[in-house]
Scaffold this motif. Structure first.
Motif, PDB file in Angstrom:
ATOM      1  N   SER A 238      16.100 -13.600  -5.062  1.00  0.00           N
ATOM      2  CA  SER A 238      17.337 -13.556  -5.838  1.00  0.00           C
ATOM      3  C   SER A 238      18.254 -14.723  -5.484  1.00  0.00           C
ATOM      4  N   GLU A 239      18.297 -15.078  -4.209  1.00  0.00           N
ATOM      5  CA  GLU A 239      19.155 -16.175  -3.756  1.00  0.00           C
ATOM      6  C   GLU A 239      18.752 -17.510  -4.374  1.00  0.00           C
ATOM      7  N   GLN A 240      17.481 -17.643  -4.751  1.00  0.00           N
ATOM      8  CA  GLN A 240      17.049 -18.886  -5.376  1.00  0.00           C
ATOM      9  C   GLN A 240      16.848 -18.732  -6.890  1.00  0.00           C
ATOM     10  N   GLY A 241      17.388 -17.626  -7.447  1.00  0.00           N
ATOM     11  CA  GLY A 241      17.387 -17.438  -8.888  1.00  0.00           C
ATOM     12  C   GLY A 241      16.118 -16.879  -9.473  1.00  0.00           C
ATOM     13  N   ASP A 242      15.285 -16.225  -8.643  1.00  0.00           N
ATOM     14  CA  ASP A 242      14.013 -15.673  -9.107  1.00  0.00           C
ATOM     15  C   ASP A 242      14.032 -14.146  -9.102  1.00  0.00           C
ATOM     16  N   ARG A 243      13.018 -13.566  -9.740  1.00  0.00           N
ATOM     17  CA  ARG A 243      12.939 -12.112  -9.865  1.00  0.00           C
ATOM     18  C   ARG A 243      11.665 -11.594  -9.214  1.00  0.00           C
ATOM     19  N   ILE A 244      11.617 -10.251  -9.041  1.00  0.00           N
ATOM     20  CA  ILE A 244      10.471  -9.628  -8.393  1.00  0.00           C
ATOM     21  C   ILE A 244       9.993  -8.426  -9.201  1.00  0.00           C
ATOM     22  N   LEU A 245       8.677  -8.293  -9.291  1.00  0.00           N
ATOM     23  CA  LEU A 245       8.038  -7.130  -9.912  1.00  0.00           C
ATOM     24  C   LEU A 245       7.336  -6.367  -8.800  1.00  0.00           C
ATOM     25  N   VAL A 246       7.826  -5.164  -8.475  1.00  0.00           N
ATOM     26  CA  VAL A 246       7.331  -4.399  -7.325  1.00  0.00           C
ATOM     27  C   VAL A 246       6.392  -3.288  -7.786  1.00  0.00           C
TER      28      VAL A 246
ATOM     29  N   PRO B 115       0.783  -1.238   0.000  1.00  0.00           N
ATOM     30  CA  PRO B 115       0.000   0.000   0.000  1.00  0.00           C
ATOM     31  C   PRO B 115       0.810   1.280   0.000  1.00  0.00           C
ATOM     32  N   ASP B 116       2.025   1.262   0.579  1.00  0.00           N
ATOM     33  CA  ASP B 116       2.743   2.536   0.752  1.00  0.00           C
ATOM     34  C   ASP B 116       4.228   2.284   0.965  1.00  0.00           C
ATOM     35  N   MET B 117       5.023   2.426  -0.085  1.00  0.00           N
ATOM     36  CA  MET B 117       6.452   2.174   0.020  1.00  0.00           C
ATOM     37  C   MET B 117       7.180   3.270   0.797  1.00  0.00           C
ATOM     38  N   GLU B 118       6.502   4.377   1.114  1.00  0.00           N
ATOM     39  CA  GLU B 118       7.119   5.392   1.962  1.00  0.00           C
ATOM     40  C   GLU B 118       7.196   4.933   3.409  1.00  0.00           C
ATOM     41  N   ASP B 119       6.398   3.930   3.748  1.00  0.00           N
ATOM     42  CA  ASP B 119       6.483   3.326   5.072  1.00  0.00           C
ATOM     43  C   ASP B 119       7.741   2.465   5.094  1.00  0.00           C
ATOM     44  N   PRO B 120       8.708   2.787   5.962  1.00  0.00           N
ATOM     45  CA  PRO B 120       9.969   2.039   5.970  1.00  0.00           C
ATOM     46  C   PRO B 120       9.788   0.551   6.233  1.00  0.00           C
ATOM     47  N   PHE B 121       8.727   0.178   6.932  1.00  0.00           N
ATOM     48  CA  PHE B 121       8.451  -1.245   7.168  1.00  0.00           C
ATOM     49  C   PHE B 121       8.283  -1.983   5.845  1.00  0.00           C
ATOM     50  N   TYR B 122       7.484  -1.405   4.943  1.00  0.00           N
ATOM     51  CA  TYR B 122       7.236  -2.067   3.660  1.00  0.00           C
ATOM     52  C   TYR B 122       8.477  -2.051   2.777  1.00  0.00           C
ATOM     53  N   GLU B 123       9.275  -1.016   2.895  1.00  0.00           N
ATOM     54  CA  GLU B 123      10.511  -0.960   2.115  1.00  0.00           C
ATOM     55  C   GLU B 123      11.448  -2.105   2.516  1.00  0.00           C
ATOM     56  N   VAL B 124      11.583  -2.329   3.831  1.00  0.00           N
ATOM     57  CA  VAL B 124      12.454  -3.409   4.304  1.00  0.00           C
ATOM     58  C   VAL B 124      11.852  -4.768   3.978  1.00  0.00           C
ATOM     59  N   LEU B 125      10.541  -4.894   4.106  1.00  0.00           N
ATOM     60  CA  LEU B 125       9.861  -6.148   3.756  1.00  0.00           C
ATOM     61  C   LEU B 125      10.086  -6.487   2.287  1.00  0.00           C
ATOM     62  N   LYS B 126       9.942  -5.497   1.421  1.00  0.00           N
ATOM     63  CA  LYS B 126      10.182  -5.699  -0.015  1.00  0.00           C
ATOM     64  C   LYS B 126      11.614  -6.142  -0.268  1.00  0.00           C
ATOM     65  N   ASP B 127      12.572  -5.482   0.376  1.00  0.00           N
ATOM     66  CA  ASP B 127      13.988  -5.832   0.188  1.00  0.00           C
ATOM     67  C   ASP B 127      14.264  -7.259   0.647  1.00  0.00           C
ATOM     68  N   SER B 128      13.639  -7.672   1.751  1.00  0.00           N
ATOM     69  CA  SER B 128      13.838  -9.023   2.256  1.00  0.00           C
ATOM     70  C   SER B 128      13.292 -10.059   1.284  1.00  0.00           C
ATOM     71  N   VAL B 129      12.092  -9.789   0.744  1.00  0.00           N
ATOM     72  CA  VAL B 129      11.499 -10.696  -0.246  1.00  0.00           C
ATOM     73  C   VAL B 129      12.377 -10.761  -1.491  1.00  0.00           C
ATOM     74  N   ALA B 130      12.824  -9.591  -1.974  1.00  0.00           N
ATOM     75  CA  ALA B 130      13.644  -9.538  -3.187  1.00  0.00           C
ATOM     76  C   ALA B 130      14.955 -10.296  -3.013  1.00  0.00           C
ATOM     77  N   THR B 131      15.591 -10.127  -1.839  1.00  0.00           N
ATOM     78  CA  THR B 131      16.858 -10.811  -1.575  1.00  0.00           C
ATOM     79  C   THR B 131      16.672 -12.319  -1.537  1.00  0.00           C
ATOM     80  N   SER B 132      15.615 -12.768  -0.863  1.00  0.00           N
ATOM     81  CA  SER B 132      15.354 -14.210  -0.769  1.00  0.00           C
ATOM     82  C   SER B 132      15.041 -14.808  -2.142  1.00  0.00           C
TER      83      SER B 132
END
Length: 331
Positions: free
Chosen positions: A75-83, A56-73
């Motif tokens: 990437s580690e298994q060879g997948d991509r993310i559309l944000v 809902p709101d990437m200006e919320d730092p919680f969602y920014e970190v959550l997105k980064d955690s999902v993206a990193t995980s």
């Protein structure tokens, strides 16, 4: 002479025919570039899955970190993310999810801008056969999602209430900053209120932000100007608490205990400041939430075992243990 010339012509033709027929199996990689590229493309398609992340709101730092955690995980298994960031506009979120369907994502990680109004997007995903891992705020139509991954929000409020009772054993006056329409925030306030029930506390003011924190400072200032006695303020999330801390600083009021849920760098920095009225936070872990979400989504797609409901642990951070968690990032 004519026979010799005819013999040479025949031998030349056979040589050309033989050479052209064997070229596809010999030579350098450049000689077979088309075949090699096709093979690599097929390999990438098998290993490289695309996932959608809608919040809902990437200006919320919680969602920014959550997105980064999902993206990193991923990437580690060879997948991509559309944000996609909905900017707190559920109609935009629905449109963005339709885009994800057209992009043929394998699954969607969804933090709804509106738990009920997002239903048409869930229906479209269900029709397209795309599984949904619902994050943080539970949607109304849970039957249209495959799994839910969130924080133990009730406990996050509960630990704040327990600390308040230790600091104010005789009770006192409390202000609640909330947004009841958001289920996760409501669970935190419920955990807090049920914990302090019958402990001598009175709620003298409830401020419903209706998902707009810009009015908090004026509301707190007005309350203090009226002379209302306030011993503690409980905030449903860290961004509310930041506004409260600014209002208290402007009023030069440092004897009010402030609690919140989140554990953001801003709040931990306030806890590290001995002069701040910030007393504690029920801490979430968007990093662990993101990891759990990716594990769940992968299990769904690969036919493995997974939990349909996962609640990531919440815990209490205060001035006594904030150094252990640090102030420059989330936990």
């Amino acid at each position: 002479m004519r026979k010799k010339r005819l013999f040479l012509v025949i031998m030349t033709a056979l040589t050309v025919l033989f050479t052209s027929g064997c070229k596809q199996d010999v030579g350098t990689p450049e000689d077979n570039a088309v075949v090699e590229e096709t093979s690599n493309t097929q390999e990438r398609e098998e290993q490289d899955r695309l996932f959608g992340f809608s919040c809902p709101d990437m200006e919320d730092p919680f969602y920014e970190v959550l997105k980064d955690s999902v993206a990193t995980s991923l990437s580690e298994q060879g997948d991509r993310i559309l944000v996609r960031d909905a900017g707190n506009d559920v109609q935009l979120q629905i449109s963005q999810i339709q885009e994800m369907i057209r992009e043929e994502v394998e699954a969607v990680f969804l933090c709804p801008a509106d738990a009920d109004a997002v239903t048409p997007a869930l229906e479209a995903l269900d029709e397209a056969g795309i599984p949904v891992v619902n994050l943080n705020v539970r949607v109304s139509q849970t039957d249209l999602t495959s799994a839910f991954v969130g924080s133990d929000n009730y406990n996050a409020g509960k630990v704040c209430g327990e600390d308040l009772m230790e600091n104010r054993p005789d009770g006192g006056n409390i202000v609640i900053i909330e947004s009841p329409k958001i289920s996760s925030l409501n669970e935190r306030i419920t955990g807090f209120e049920e914990t302090i029930a019958d402990a001598g506390f009175e709620i003298v003011e409830r401020i419903d932000t209706n998902n707009d924190n810009s009015m908090i400072q004026d509301k707190i200032a007005s309350l203090l100007e009226k002379g209302t006695a306030v011993d503690a303020i409980m905030c449903a999330d860290d961004r509310m608490a930041v506004e409260v801390l600014q209002a208290l600083a402007a009023a030069k009021k440092s004897d009010v205990l402030v609690y919140s849920v989140g554990g953001s760098p801003d709040i931990k920095s306030a806890l590290a400041d001995p002069g701040s009225p910030m007393a504690g936070a029920g801490a979430q872990s968007p990093i662990n939430m993101g990891k759990a979400a990716v594990q769940t989504a992968s299990a769904i797609l690969e036919g493995g075992a997974y939990e349909t409901e996962t609640y990531v642990e919440t815990f209490f951070i205060n001035r006594n243990n904030v150094d252990m968690y640090g102030t420059d990032g989330w936990q």
